[in-house]
Design a protein around this motif. Structure first.
Motif, mmCIF file in Angstrom:
data_model
loop_
_atom_site.group_PDB
_atom_site.id
_atom_site.type_symbol
_atom_site.label_atom_id
_atom_site.label_comp_id
_atom_site.label_asym_id
_atom_site.label_seq_id
_atom_site.Cartn_x
_atom_site.Cartn_y
_atom_site.Cartn_z
ATOM 1 N N ALA A 73 0.827 -1.204 0.000
ATOM 2 C CA ALA A 73 0.000 0.000 0.000
ATOM 3 C C ALA A 73 0.863 1.258 0.000
ATOM 4 C CB ALA A 73 -0.925 -0.001 1.209
ATOM 5 N N PHE A 81 -6.522 -6.981 -10.997
ATOM 6 C CA PHE A 81 -6.238 -8.409 -11.102
ATOM 7 C C PHE A 81 -7.008 -9.041 -12.255
ATOM 8 C CE2 PHE A 81 -5.304 -7.183 -6.826
ATOM 9 C CZ PHE A 81 -4.272 -7.997 -6.406
ATOM 10 N N ALA A 85 -10.993 -9.607 -8.575
ATOM 11 C CA ALA A 85 -10.797 -9.603 -7.121
ATOM 12 C C ALA A 85 -11.609 -8.509 -6.433
ATOM 13 C CB ALA A 85 -9.305 -9.460 -6.777
ATOM 14 N N TYR A 87 -14.477 -7.167 -3.844
ATOM 15 C CA TYR A 87 -14.928 -7.676 -2.552
ATOM 16 C C TYR A 87 -16.403 -8.045 -2.694
ATOM 17 C CZ TYR A 87 -10.802 -4.844 -1.565
ATOM 18 O OH TYR A 87 -9.557 -4.291 -1.596
ATOM 19 N N HIS A 89 -18.797 -8.969 -0.856
ATOM 20 C CA HIS A 89 -19.814 -8.594 0.125
ATOM 21 C C HIS A 89 -20.022 -7.091 0.185
ATOM 22 C CE1 HIS A 89 -15.877 -8.380 1.874
ATOM 23 N NE2 HIS A 89 -16.310 -7.755 2.936
ATOM 24 N N SER A 99 -10.165 1.597 -0.072
ATOM 25 C CA SER A 99 -8.825 2.100 0.285
ATOM 26 C C SER A 99 -8.929 3.426 1.039
ATOM 27 C CB SER A 99 -7.982 2.286 -0.977
ATOM 28 O OG SER A 99 -8.609 3.198 -1.846
ATOM 29 N N LEU A 102 -10.005 2.733 4.598
ATOM 30 C CA LEU A 102 -8.867 2.285 5.406
ATOM 31 C C LEU A 102 -7.960 3.451 5.758
ATOM 32 C CD1 LEU A 102 -7.879 -1.040 3.613
ATOM 33 C CD2 LEU A 102 -9.009 -0.804 5.819
ATOM 34 N N LYS B 165 -7.308 -15.910 -3.089
ATOM 35 C CA LYS B 165 -6.188 -15.159 -2.527
ATOM 36 C C LYS B 165 -6.157 -13.724 -3.073
ATOM 37 C CE LYS B 165 -1.410 -16.195 -1.585
ATOM 38 N NZ LYS B 165 -0.181 -16.625 -2.210
ATOM 39 N N ASP B 166 -6.587 -13.606 -4.334
ATOM 40 C CA ASP B 166 -6.596 -12.295 -4.994
ATOM 41 C C ASP B 166 -7.352 -11.249 -4.183
ATOM 42 O OD1 ASP B 166 -5.262 -13.408 -7.022
ATOM 43 O OD2 ASP B 166 -6.834 -13.201 -8.539
ATOM 44 N N ILE B 167 -8.464 -11.675 -3.577
ATOM 45 C CA ILE B 167 -9.294 -10.709 -2.862
ATOM 46 C C ILE B 167 -8.526 -10.130 -1.685
ATOM 47 C CG2 ILE B 167 -11.366 -10.484 -1.440
ATOM 48 C CD1 ILE B 167 -12.775 -12.328 -3.357
ATOM 49 N N GLU B 169 -5.288 -10.031 -1.469
ATOM 50 C CA GLU B 169 -4.178 -9.241 -2.010
ATOM 51 C C GLU B 169 -4.660 -7.877 -2.476
ATOM 52 O OE1 GLU B 169 -2.378 -11.805 -4.907
ATOM 53 O OE2 GLU B 169 -1.096 -12.725 -3.385
ATOM 54 N N ALA B 170 -5.866 -7.856 -3.057
ATOM 55 C CA ALA B 170 -6.447 -6.567 -3.448
ATOM 56 C C ALA B 170 -6.609 -5.702 -2.204
ATOM 57 C CB ALA B 170 -7.791 -6.787 -4.143
ATOM 58 N N GLY B 171 -7.030 -6.324 -1.108
ATOM 59 C CA GLY B 171 -7.161 -5.596 0.151
ATOM 60 C C GLY B 171 -5.826 -5.052 0.614
ATOM 61 N N ARG B 172 -4.787 -5.865 0.448
ATOM 62 C CA ARG B 172 -3.467 -5.411 0.863
ATOM 63 C C ARG B 172 -3.004 -4.236 -0.001
ATOM 64 N NH1 ARG B 172 0.171 -10.383 0.995
ATOM 65 N NH2 ARG B 172 -1.858 -11.323 1.409
ATOM 66 N N MET B 173 -3.316 -4.296 -1.299
ATOM 67 C CA MET B 173 -2.975 -3.164 -2.174
ATOM 68 C C MET B 173 -3.744 -1.916 -1.743
ATOM 69 S SD MET B 173 -0.772 -4.270 -4.457
ATOM 70 C CE MET B 173 -0.718 -2.855 -5.532
ATOM 71 N N ASP B 174 -4.957 -2.136 -1.242
ATOM 72 C CA ASP B 174 -5.781 -1.008 -0.806
ATOM 73 C C ASP B 174 -5.363 -0.468 0.558
ATOM 74 O OD1 ASP B 174 -7.401 -0.442 -2.903
ATOM 75 O OD2 ASP B 174 -9.083 -1.678 -2.267
ATOM 76 N N GLY B 175 -4.383 -1.123 1.174
ATOM 77 C CA GLY B 175 -3.855 -0.582 2.420
ATOM 78 C C GLY B 175 -4.289 -1.314 3.670
ATOM 79 N N ALA B 176 -4.868 -2.507 3.520
ATOM 80 C CA ALA B 176 -5.315 -3.244 4.692
ATOM 81 C C ALA B 176 -4.142 -3.982 5.331
ATOM 82 C CB ALA B 176 -6.408 -4.238 4.313
ATOM 83 N N GLN B 180 -6.980 -5.930 9.527
ATOM 84 C CA GLN B 180 -8.083 -5.379 8.729
ATOM 85 C C GLN B 180 -8.499 -6.351 7.631
ATOM 86 O OE1 GLN B 180 -5.760 -1.914 7.964
ATOM 87 N NE2 GLN B 180 -7.213 -0.593 9.017
ATOM 88 N N TYR B 184 -12.272 -7.157 7.869
ATOM 89 C CA TYR B 184 -13.130 -6.543 6.852
ATOM 90 C C TYR B 184 -13.393 -7.447 5.659
ATOM 91 C CZ TYR B 184 -12.274 -2.137 9.305
ATOM 92 O OH TYR B 184 -12.202 -1.156 10.244
ATOM 93 N N LEU B 185 -12.482 -8.393 5.393
ATOM 94 C CA LEU B 185 -12.654 -9.205 4.189
ATOM 95 C C LEU B 185 -12.898 -10.675 4.516
ATOM 96 C CD1 LEU B 185 -9.825 -7.581 2.023
ATOM 97 C CD2 LEU B 185 -12.249 -7.040 2.039
#
Ligand SMILES: Nc1ncnc2c1ncn2[C@@H]1O[C@H](COP(=O)(O)OP(=O)(O)O)[C@@H](O)[C@H]1O
Ligand SMILES: [Mg+2]
Lengths: 381, 273
Positions: A73, A81, A85, A87, A89, A99, A102, B165-167, B169-176, B180, B184-185
């Motif tokens: 980040a 992706f 990918a 979310y 939900h 983002s 967060l 796993k992508d989901i 990783e997308a969260g990690r790219m978003d700063g999680a 979190q 959150y995921l």
């Protein structure tokens, strides 16, 4: 402003070297495409840039800063992706705003930024929906929207179009090119599809087996492939290859003898080869022409008519040649045809696969796609 | 076509027969709870009788049902929450950061369930005695948590493995960060699975008798001890025992019945996709 520099990047997976020392420079606002066959390490390289995969050795620099140990980040990049990918939900709006949530951005500002991205991608009417209720193309746009909202310095795309049907793929390709113009951002795009690479890139990086085979503009790769692999990979249908014998190597080029007896003087740098050597001659299907006085002759085995152009598969001296010709040709299967090519269009490859350098550079190689942009042609190797 | 109907009929009848055989003891227990002690032991057993609540009255008079029930609730929920709290991070790392030994660790954890509990009764008893955990709710919570942990980790692991796993990783790219990412995921995405895992853990804890009988005497005794207290020492009084058992299993039976959709969905979550 965003530049990227890779210095001798290596990736080991449990003893297997997947990326074997990659050097690369990406300029500000450049559209760079990594292309190569499946399994060549494109995704791995992109994921290392993103920070999702550790680097075994070498340095990653973004805007001159070493980023090896910086988290994904904090690198200020966005990634789209292949699987989107999203979310599942969360609504489209929450997906795009995650983002910012967060980062504890206030709700009003968050909404403003999401709406702005939604406007660019025409997603305004879908903000309440869940990803499940979207079509493939819409999901793709949400994934891109999520990347835009973060306002990254570099966009990373991993085969983002490969799950779409052909028509949508073409449309999204154009939309992405437009987006690149509009956002004026640096983009790195991974694909195994050479047409996507050719149409979108300022600069293409051809990868094979974890090694960079060539870096250059689309036209540089097309007209001056560095080796046989690049020559075969770029262009469709594939380049024809045939073994030829060197008759003479002199200043104005290399003179070779085709199996049928025709002799051609190919204008390439002759140093390092001599009469009697065997070289591989490559000629693209679209550069072969039907010619009643041509030196090559063969029997048509298959005809593929696409309307605008027709592909002829011709058996000649034990080799299958592909010719792409005018859509109007009236030949039929089992007809005998004569054909030839302009010697300057041919490529010669030495035993080790490396191309002999053409004496003259193709004029289009140095023409840029856009005006007033940092030169991309200058770093063609 | 004719034969397919016959087959369907046969399968349906078989299913009913099995269901009846399985349910019969419970049915009989409930029935016996409403009999007098005399009717309860009559041979041949009487199917038609005048139902009476006398068994229940006597049970209520002799023991504080509510206290036992509260203990059961506290211990079941407490051990389940504790198990989930430990198992979620464990299953996360096994599912998303596997090592070559992950598979082996999982199998080993499950293999501890093959060990008869009595084999470790002595050391556990001594430990509890020295730590002052005998007859305490916290002691029982810990032992139930440990008892269920392998199954809870294993189930969560299978649910987590189904999350792309992508989901994350997308969260990690978003700063999680990791926390979190999980909150959150991962947790929202696997909530049905986590819920059914929790339900199973609650049911297993509720029904556990070996440890509760050996490690509690009065103040922390749950409903299983309540039942057991009616099987001793003056001999068996079937009607009272049945009434007590019915009261002990009724809450969990009702919970299971209300959540059976959720349970089935959770338990088949990974299988159907
Ligand atoms: N996590 C991993 N562990 C081991 N090998 C991997 C891992 N990820 C990728 N690889 C291997 O690295 C090579 C390159 O993979 P990848 O970068 O996904 O290729 P591409 O995206 O070009 O198709 C493949 O041979 C793949 O099997
Ligand atoms: Mg890939």
């Amino acid at each position: 402003m965003a530049t990227l520099e890779l210095n001798n990047i290596v990736k080991d997976f449990a003893g297997t070297q997947v990326i074997k020392g990659v050097d690369l420079e990406v300029k500000d606002r450049e559209f760079v495409v990594f292309v190569g066959p499946s399994g060549c390490g494109k995704s791995t390289l992109l994921r290392m840039i993103a920070g999702l995969e550790s680097v075994s050795s070498g340095d990653i620099l973004i805007d001159g800063q070493r980023m090896n140990e910086v988290g994904p980040a904090e690198r200020g990049l966005s990634m789209v992706f292949q699987s989107y990918a999203l979310y599942p939900h969360m609504s489209v709006e929450d997906n795009m705003g995650f983002s910012l949530r967060l980062a504890k951005v206030p709700k009003a500002e968050r909404r403003e930024k999401v709406l702005e991205a939604a406007r660019i991608l025409q997603l305004e009417n879908l903000l309440e929906r869940k990803p499940k209720a979207l079509s493939g193309g819409q999901r793709q746009r949400v994934a891109i929207g999520r990347a835009i909202v973060r306002n990254p310095s570099i966009f990373l795309f991993d085969e983002p179009l490969s799950n779409l049907d052909a028509a949508l793929r073409v449309q999204m390709r154009i939309e992405l090119a437009r987006l690149h113009e509009e956002l004026d951002a640096t983009m790195i795009y991974v694909t195994h599809d050479q047409i996507e690479a050719m149409t979108m890139a300022d600069k293409i990086v051809v990868l094979q087996g974890g090694i960079v085979e060539q870096v250059g503009s689309p036209m540089a790769l097309y007209h001056h492939p560095r080796n046989r692999f690049v020559a075969g990979f770029i262009g469709s249908p594939k380049m024809n290859f045939i073994d030829v014998e060197v008759r003479d190597a002199r200043g104005e080029g290399v003179s070779v003898r085709l199996p049928g007896g025709g002799e051609y003087l190919v204008p390439v740098d002759a140093s390092g080869c001599q009469a009697g050597d065997t070289l591989s001659l490559g000629i693209r299907p679209e550069h072969l022409t039907l010619d009643d006085n041509g030196p090559l002759e063969g029997e048509i085995t298959v005809i593929e008519r696409l309307g605008g152009v027709t592909s002829l598969y011709v058996r000649c001296h034990g080799e299958e040649w592909i010719l792409v010709t005018d859509g109007e040709v009236s030949h039929r299967v089992r007809d005998n045809v004569r054909f030839g090519f302009a010697p300057a269009r041919a490529h010669l490859f030495a035993e080790d696969g490396l191309a002999l350098t053409h004496l003259e550079r193709h004029p289009l190689v140095d023409v840029e796609r856009r005006q007033n942009r940092a030169s991309t042609a200058a770093d063609v190797s | 076509m004719h034969s397919s109907i016959t087959k369907k009929l046969a399968i349906t009848l078989l299913a009913w027969a099995i269901a009846l055989v399985v349910f019969f003891p419970i049915f009989w227990m409930i029935l016996t709870g409403f009999k007098t002690e005399g009717e309860a032991v009559a041979t041949p057993p009487s199917l038609f009788f005048e139902p009476t609540l006398s068994g229940y009255h006597e049970v209520m008079a002799r023991a504080d049902y509510v206290k036992f029930a509260i203990n059961s609730v506290v211990v079941s929920l407490g051990s389940t929450l504790l198990a989930l709290l430990i198992a979620v991070p464990a299953a996360y790392s096994m599912a998303f950061l596997p090592t070559p030994r992950t598979r082996g660790t999982l199998l080993w954890m499950l293999s501890t369930k093959m060990l008869p509990p009595v084999g470790v009764l002595m050391p556990v008893y001594l430990l509890f005695r020295d730590l002052g955990l005998l007859d305490s709710l916290s002691g029982l919570i810990v032992i139930y948590m440990l008892m269920n942990l392998p199954i809870v980790v294993w189930m969560l692991y299978t649910f987590f493995k189904d999350v792309p796993k992508d989901i994350l990783e997308a969260g990690r790219m978003d700063g999680a960060g990791t926390l979190q990412e999980v909150l959150y995921l991962l947790v929202p995405l696997t909530l049905p699975g986590i819920a059914s895992t929790g339900l199973l853990s609650v049911i297993l804890s509720w029904n556990e008798a070996f440890w509760s009988l050996n490690l509690t005497t009065s103040s922390a005794a749950p409903l299983t001890a309540f039942i057991a207290s009616f099987s001793s020492p003056e001999g068996l009084f079937w009607a009272k025992l049945s009434a007590a058992s019915t009261m002990a299993i009724a809450p969990i039976l009702i919970l299971g019945w209300m959540t059976q959709k959720q349970m089935v969905r959770g338990l088949t979550f990974g299988a159907v996709k």
